[in-house]
Design an enzyme around this catalytic site. Structure first.
Site, PDB file in Angstrom:
ATOM      1  N   GLU A 125      -3.068  -4.615 -13.756  1.00 18.01           N
ATOM      2  CA  GLU A 125      -1.661  -4.585 -14.153  1.00 18.01           C
ATOM      3  C   GLU A 125      -0.742  -4.121 -13.023  1.00 18.01           C
ATOM      4  O   GLU A 125       0.405  -4.553 -12.935  1.00 18.01           O
ATOM      5  CB  GLU A 125      -1.515  -3.660 -15.370  1.00 18.01           C
ATOM      6  CG  GLU A 125      -0.180  -3.761 -16.037  1.00 18.01           C
ATOM      7  CD  GLU A 125      -0.159  -2.945 -17.323  1.00 18.01           C
ATOM      8  OE1 GLU A 125       0.482  -1.880 -17.315  1.00 18.01           O
ATOM      9  OE2 GLU A 125      -0.775  -3.380 -18.311  1.00 18.01           O
ATOM     10  N   ARG A 136       0.853  -1.187   0.000  1.00 20.46           N
ATOM     11  CA  ARG A 136       0.000   0.000   0.000  1.00 20.46           C
ATOM     12  C   ARG A 136       0.887   1.234   0.000  1.00 20.46           C
ATOM     13  O   ARG A 136       1.626   1.500   0.952  1.00 20.46           O
ATOM     14  CB  ARG A 136      -0.935   0.004   1.211  1.00 20.46           C
ATOM     15  CG  ARG A 136      -2.000  -1.075   1.136  1.00 20.46           C
ATOM     16  CD  ARG A 136      -2.872  -0.909  -0.083  1.00 20.46           C
ATOM     17  NE  ARG A 136      -4.105  -1.681   0.015  1.00 20.46           N
ATOM     18  CZ  ARG A 136      -5.022  -1.693  -0.913  1.00 20.46           C
ATOM     19  NH1 ARG A 136      -4.855  -0.994  -2.029  1.00 20.46           N
ATOM     20  NH2 ARG A 136      -6.114  -2.399  -0.763  1.00 20.46           N
TER      21      ARG A 136
END
Length: 181
Positions: free
Chosen positions: A139, A63
């Site tokens: 992706e 993150r």
């Protein structure tokens, strides 16, 4: 209590891929004018996915905002404000873990940061998981799927190793609703 608040204007400051940032000019009850930030989010869905053995599926991913990996329940943004959140939860479960289910049940709904953001996440329960196939990641997504017992996850919450709000809410709501005596 809410009387006396009036929005005078809302100005778009920046448009992003996930959120839009606005600045509101507000008249507050004492008559003063205040500038308040607003992050507009289209919404999200998350899922507490329970395997047949009782373990919960978790996703580990990097993150950027925290500059570290986190352990979370599967979740993702809505494809549009009109997308039903139960469908989004099932989509995210399949995309992130490879598992799918025919039905989810709403556990709870949360607003993540009410002071300046309208993001709402509906958190669902998924049981009867089927066909661990391939993940279908975006992706830019790199996700590891892991499974833990509820007790292991609760201990990680209490030890501050899980700090993600939707994950904490989902796990503890599930445990309270379905595993308490």
């Amino acid at each position: 209590m809410m009387e006396g608040f009036k929005r005078i204007s809302r100005d778009l400051v920046a448009k992003g891929a996930i959120i839009d940032y606005y600045q509101d000019t507000m008249q507050i009850p004492n008559g003063n004018i205040a500038k308040w930030d607003l992050i507009d989010h289209k919404g999200a869905a998350a899922v507490v996915a329970v395997r047949e053995d009782g373990k919960l599926l978790m996703v580990r991913q990097y993150r950027n905002a925290l500059e570290r990996e986190t352990l979370e329940i599967p979740a993702g943004g809505l494809n549009g404000r009109e997308e039903p959140t139960d469908q989004a939860a099932m989509r995210e479960l399949q995309e992130e873990t490879g598992y799918h289910t025919d039905h989810v049940e709403l556990l709870t709904s949360i607003y993540t940061t009410v002071a300046f953001c309208n993001e709402k996440i509906d958190i669902y329960l998924a049981r009867g998981l089927k066909d661990r196939g391939n993940q279908h990641l975006d992706e830019d997504e790199f996700i590891n799927v892991e499974a833990y017992s509820v007790e292991e996850l609760k201990q990680m919450i209490y030890d501050c190793r899980i700090q993600d709000a939707k994950t904490i809410c989902g796990i503890l709501t599930y445990a309270s609703k379905y595993l308490s005596e």
